[in-house]
Design an enzyme around this catalytic site. Structure first.
Site, PDB file in Angstrom:
ATOM      1  N   HIS A   1       0.837  -1.201   0.000  1.00  0.00           N
ATOM      2  CA  HIS A   1       0.000   0.000   0.000  1.00  0.00           C
ATOM      3  C   HIS A   1       0.872   1.251   0.000  1.00  0.00           C
ATOM      4  O   HIS A   1       2.066   1.188   0.256  1.00  0.00           O
ATOM      5  CB  HIS A   1      -0.901   0.016   1.235  1.00  0.00           C
TER       6      HIS A   1
ATOM      7  N   GLN B   1      -3.912   3.805   4.658  1.00  0.00           N
ATOM      8  CA  GLN B   1      -2.991   2.981   3.851  1.00  0.00           C
ATOM      9  C   GLN B   1      -3.802   2.345   2.722  1.00  0.00           C
ATOM     10  O   GLN B   1      -4.580   1.411   2.960  1.00  0.00           O
ATOM     11  CB  GLN B   1      -2.350   1.889   4.724  1.00  0.00           C
TER      12      GLN B   1
ATOM     13  N   ARG C   1      13.120  -5.938   2.976  1.00  0.00           N
ATOM     14  CA  ARG C   1      12.065  -6.647   3.711  1.00  0.00           C
ATOM     15  C   ARG C   1      10.750  -6.382   2.986  1.00  0.00           C
ATOM     16  O   ARG C   1      10.258  -5.254   2.959  1.00  0.00           O
ATOM     17  CB  ARG C   1      11.992  -6.131   5.144  1.00  0.00           C
TER      18      ARG C   1
ATOM     19  N   ASP D   1       7.402  -6.061   2.902  1.00  0.00           N
ATOM     20  CA  ASP D   1       6.398  -5.889   3.945  1.00  0.00           C
ATOM     21  C   ASP D   1       5.038  -6.427   3.490  1.00  0.00           C
ATOM     22  O   ASP D   1       4.593  -6.156   2.376  1.00  0.00           O
ATOM     23  CB  ASP D   1       6.282  -4.391   4.264  1.00  0.00           C
TER      24      ASP D   1
ATOM     25  N   GLU E   1       8.151 -10.815   4.613  1.00  0.00           N
ATOM     26  CA  GLU E   1       7.413 -10.726   5.873  1.00  0.00           C
ATOM     27  C   GLU E   1       6.102 -11.485   5.697  1.00  0.00           C
ATOM     28  O   GLU E   1       5.101 -10.941   5.249  1.00  0.00           O
ATOM     29  CB  GLU E   1       7.121  -9.269   6.256  1.00  0.00           C
TER      30      GLU E   1
ATOM     31  N   HIS F   1       9.037  -5.231  16.268  1.00  0.00           N
ATOM     32  CA  HIS F   1       8.225  -4.029  16.475  1.00  0.00           C
ATOM     33  C   HIS F   1       6.733  -4.339  16.524  1.00  0.00           C
ATOM     34  O   HIS F   1       5.944  -3.502  16.947  1.00  0.00           O
ATOM     35  CB  HIS F   1       8.504  -3.049  15.340  1.00  0.00           C
ATOM     36  N   ASP F   2       6.338  -5.534  16.055  1.00  0.00           N
ATOM     37  CA  ASP F   2       4.914  -5.870  16.009  1.00  0.00           C
ATOM     38  C   ASP F   2       4.493  -6.651  17.246  1.00  0.00           C
ATOM     39  O   ASP F   2       5.322  -7.055  18.060  1.00  0.00           O
ATOM     40  CB  ASP F   2       4.609  -6.666  14.737  1.00  0.00           C
TER      41      ASP F   2
ATOM     42  N   ARG G   1       1.227  -1.378  20.239  1.00  0.00           N
ATOM     43  CA  ARG G   1       2.577  -1.791  19.815  1.00  0.00           C
ATOM     44  C   ARG G   1       3.628  -0.776  20.249  1.00  0.00           C
ATOM     45  O   ARG G   1       4.805  -1.102  20.351  1.00  0.00           O
ATOM     46  CB  ARG G   1       2.620  -1.985  18.291  1.00  0.00           C
TER      47      ARG G   1
HETATM   48  C1  GLC Z   1       3.653  -5.189   8.521  1.00  0.00           C
HETATM   49  C2  GLC Z   1       4.389  -4.407   9.585  1.00  0.00           C
HETATM   50  C3  GLC Z   1       3.406  -3.744  10.492  1.00  0.00           C
HETATM   51  C4  GLC Z   1       2.506  -2.845   9.670  1.00  0.00           C
HETATM   52  C5  GLC Z   1       1.881  -3.597   8.495  1.00  0.00           C
HETATM   53  C6  GLC Z   1       1.234  -2.685   7.519  1.00  0.00           C
HETATM   54  O1  GLC Z   1       2.929  -6.223   9.045  1.00  0.00           O
HETATM   55  O2  GLC Z   1       5.259  -5.258  10.274  1.00  0.00           O
HETATM   56  O3  GLC Z   1       4.056  -3.024  11.498  1.00  0.00           O
HETATM   57  O4  GLC Z   1       1.490  -2.355  10.497  1.00  0.00           O
HETATM   58  O5  GLC Z   1       2.850  -4.328   7.773  1.00  0.00           O
HETATM   59  O6  GLC Z   1       2.173  -2.092   6.676  1.00  0.00           O
END
Ligand code: GLC
Length: 631
Positions: free
Chosen positions: A163, A231, A261, A263, A305, A372-373, A497
């Protein structure tokens, strides 16, 4: 047809070798659109040509040694630049600390331009070619990656591809009615199709951002927003989205990023009537991205991810002939690890470790305790069912335990996206707070403090025992606690978070806080041992062992016939008796931490204790027989 007259030999060779497959995949998604494919091809050459010679040199080295990331030499750390160093130059000036941590793989959390207050921690990108002004500039980023490379550190960055922010230029134009821009997203005049999508699309943020679509009142349109309403999901069915986003990725690679990464990659293809996750077209796109990086910047790795159940994760490695991602997150082992802390029963974790051990050794996982999540409880409930464990009740127990609501628990986590409809809450908190350090310090309880430190260390020893790349969440190496200040910030308070996204506590390093130093030093010992001994490389075989205790996990690693490591982890706060070797072989095993030999038949592990027993080479035979003769 593209113009290859200016191409050099290196590019031509890499390209020709892969073009047929790229073309085939591209046309399978977008039809025979030669014009679009030629645009992409020209862009690939452009980014290759503008790539710095130092990066090209690294590409060539890594092409010659494609397994460079598969051994036991990498140690990762992930961090927010602002929390750690204030900004990118601040991180640069603190590189010595990162080196002191032994880190040679640095994941910088999202740092590209994203609107204040509507940035999802940087995961709502408004401009893929601009750094957030408060963090610095692209030049700062390039200087940082250059310094890192000079220090032997590889750098990872998020490529937020599912996004854009609603502030991205495409989104702004789409809002104004530009039809070409609208076709880059999922726009609808009314709710008919969105409602049909909703029937089969699960929610990602059920409480913080329910639903998968957002009404735009100013232009009277509905837009797809799987994550936060700001987003907007990109439409990869539009070849220009793929082309432009791939160009953005190559642009970032040329700034010196070693690991991209990808995402939220499972979400990038949407189709009515499906759950819009892990669709076959996603794999076509990832495969194309792999091919493109192999041509333009072959030193760059793709890290997927994929926060999904195990059966959905592994396909993102692709096949031996047609690989996709180089590295994937080992999310299930992470979640099963915290499950084990709460249950003190290693059954599920042992099963998970067996499953990972059964995968090809070329599959490289990024292992971690915290990131971070949140921690989502994606456990193997089908397997747990046989023990009468019900999913909803079990999740409730885990959350109760890890938030400290359960009697006797010293964990201090917080719930995340508590969804009463499904009984599915997730969990936040730092490693140290989840292990009980925060409660111990608050209560000034020395015994609890010792227990918490032991728990933190045992978990890291387990992390470092796994094949793959261990990644520490910045702050965990000094026992950073939860940060509650987010509750006072209206831009953050709805997203727990931020509990584990606190400012790095430099004072603990500068004043040499005794607890922090104990954790730091103990981790360094483990990390050095891991890097020194080939037994930790991804090429080693791995099996789990029966230990005779429900709370003790036993892991056997082996290389060839005579290199064995037997590792044991006590996941309970009680001393545990466990089985060791059944014969006099035991004394050939020496604990790498204490130097003590293994006891025959059985031994004890203190609360949250751990051992790394490494088999001594046969040359030690001589001394053994001397001992036996004198006995
Ligand atoms: C991934 C990230 C997370 C974010 C999501 C949306 O899962 O790790 O922190 O909220 O993507 O981009």
């Amino acid at each position: 047809m593209f113009d290859e007259s200016g191409w050099n030999k290196e590019f031509k060779e890499r390209f020709n070798h892969r073009y047929d497959e790229l073309k085939w995949l591209y046309f399978s998604l977008y039809g025979e659109d030669y014009q679009a494919l030629d645009w992409l091809t020209a862009a690939m050459w452009d980014y290759y040509s503008e790539r710095k010679s130092s990066l090209k040199k690294l590409d060539r080295q890594r092409e010659k040694n494609p397994d460079w990331y598969k051994g036991n030499g990498l140690l990762g750390m992930m961090m927010y630049s602002n929390l750690f160093g204030g900004n990118l130059q601040g991180v640069r000036s603190r590189l010595d600390y990162i080196k002191d941590c032994g880190v040679n793989y640095l994941h910088l959390m999202p740092l590209l331009d994203s609107p204040k207050g509507k940035d999802d921690g940087g995961y709502a990108v408004a401009d893929f070619r601009k750094v957030k002004p408060e963090l610095g500039t692209m030049k700062d980023l390039e200087e940082l990656t250059e310094d890192c490379h000079n220090a032997g550190i590889s750098v990872a960055l998020d490529f937020v591809m599912n996004h854009t922010s609603e502030e991205h230029i495409w989104a702004k134009l789409a809002r104004q009615g530009d039809m070409a821009a609208r076709s880059r997203y999922f726009f609808y005049d009314n709710w008919d199709i969105p409602n049909q999508f909703e029937r089969t699309m699960p929610e990602v943020f059920p409480t913080t951002a329910p639903g998968n679509f957002t009404w735009l009142d100013d232009c009277k349109q509905v837009v797809m927003t799987t994550f936060y309403p700001y987003q907007w999901d990109l439409n990869y069915g539009n070849c220009m989205v793929f082309n432009d986003m791939t160009a953005n990725m190559m642009y970032l690679a040329n700034r010196g990023i070693d690991v991209m990464r990808l995402d939220a990659v499972p979400y990038i293809w949407k189709q009515l009537g499906t759950n819009c996750r892990n669709l076959p077209q996603v794999h076509t796109i990832v495969r194309m991205m792999r091919i493109i990086t192999e041509v333009v910047c072959p030193g760059v790795l793709l890290l997927g991810e994929v926060v999904m159940e195990p059966s959905k994760v592994v396909p993102y490695f692709g096949t031996v002939e047609k690989p996709e991602c180089h590295i994937l997150y080992n999310v299930t082992t992470m979640a099963s690890t915290w499950n084990t802390i709460a249950t003190r029963d290693v059954g599920l974790l042992k099963r998970q470790a067996d499953q990972v051990a059964g995968l090809p050794k070329d599959y490289v996982f990024q292992n971690y305790l915290r990131c971070h999540d949140d921690i989502g409880w994606g456990l193997d409930y089908d397997w747990l069912k046989q023990f009468g464990i019900d999913q909803v009740a079990h999740k409730k127990y885990l959350n109760d335990y890890l938030t400290g609501r359960w009697y006797g628990s010293d964990s201090r986590g917080e719930l995340y996206n508590d969804d009463p409809k499904l009984g599915d809450a997730r969990l936040c908190g730092t490693t140290a707070s989840l292990c009980g350090l925060e409660a111990a310090l608050y209560e000034k309880d020395k015994a609890k403090e010792e227990k918490a430190i032991a728990c933190i260390l045992m978990l890291h020893a387990w992390l470092f025992t796994q094949s793959g790349i261990p990644v520490i969440y910045s702050g965990d190496e000094i026992g950073q606690l939860n940060d509650y200040t987010y509750k006072k910030d209206p831009e953050k308070w709805a997203d727990s978070r931020y509990l584990h996204r606190g400012k790095f506590p430099w004072e603990k390093v500068e004043k040499k806080d005794p607890i922090s130093m104990r954790i730091f030093n103990a981790l360094r010992v483990m990390e050095k041992l891991r890097a020194e001994h080939a037994i930790f490389s991804g090429q080693a075989g791995v099996e789990t062992m029966e230990t005779g205790s429900r709370s003790v996990l036993g892991i056997l690693r082996y290389l060839g016939m005579d290199q064995h490591l037997r590792a044991y982890f006590n996941f309970s706060e009680q001393t545990q008796h466990f089985w060791t070797m059944p014969d006099d072989e035991a004394e050939r095993y020496v604990d790498l931490f204490s130097g003590k030999t293994m006891k025959e038949l059985g031994d004890q592990l203190e609360p949250y204790g751990y051992r790394w027993y490494l088999e001594q080479p046969k040359a030690a035979e001589g001394s053994r027989s001397v001992r036996q003769m004198t006995a």
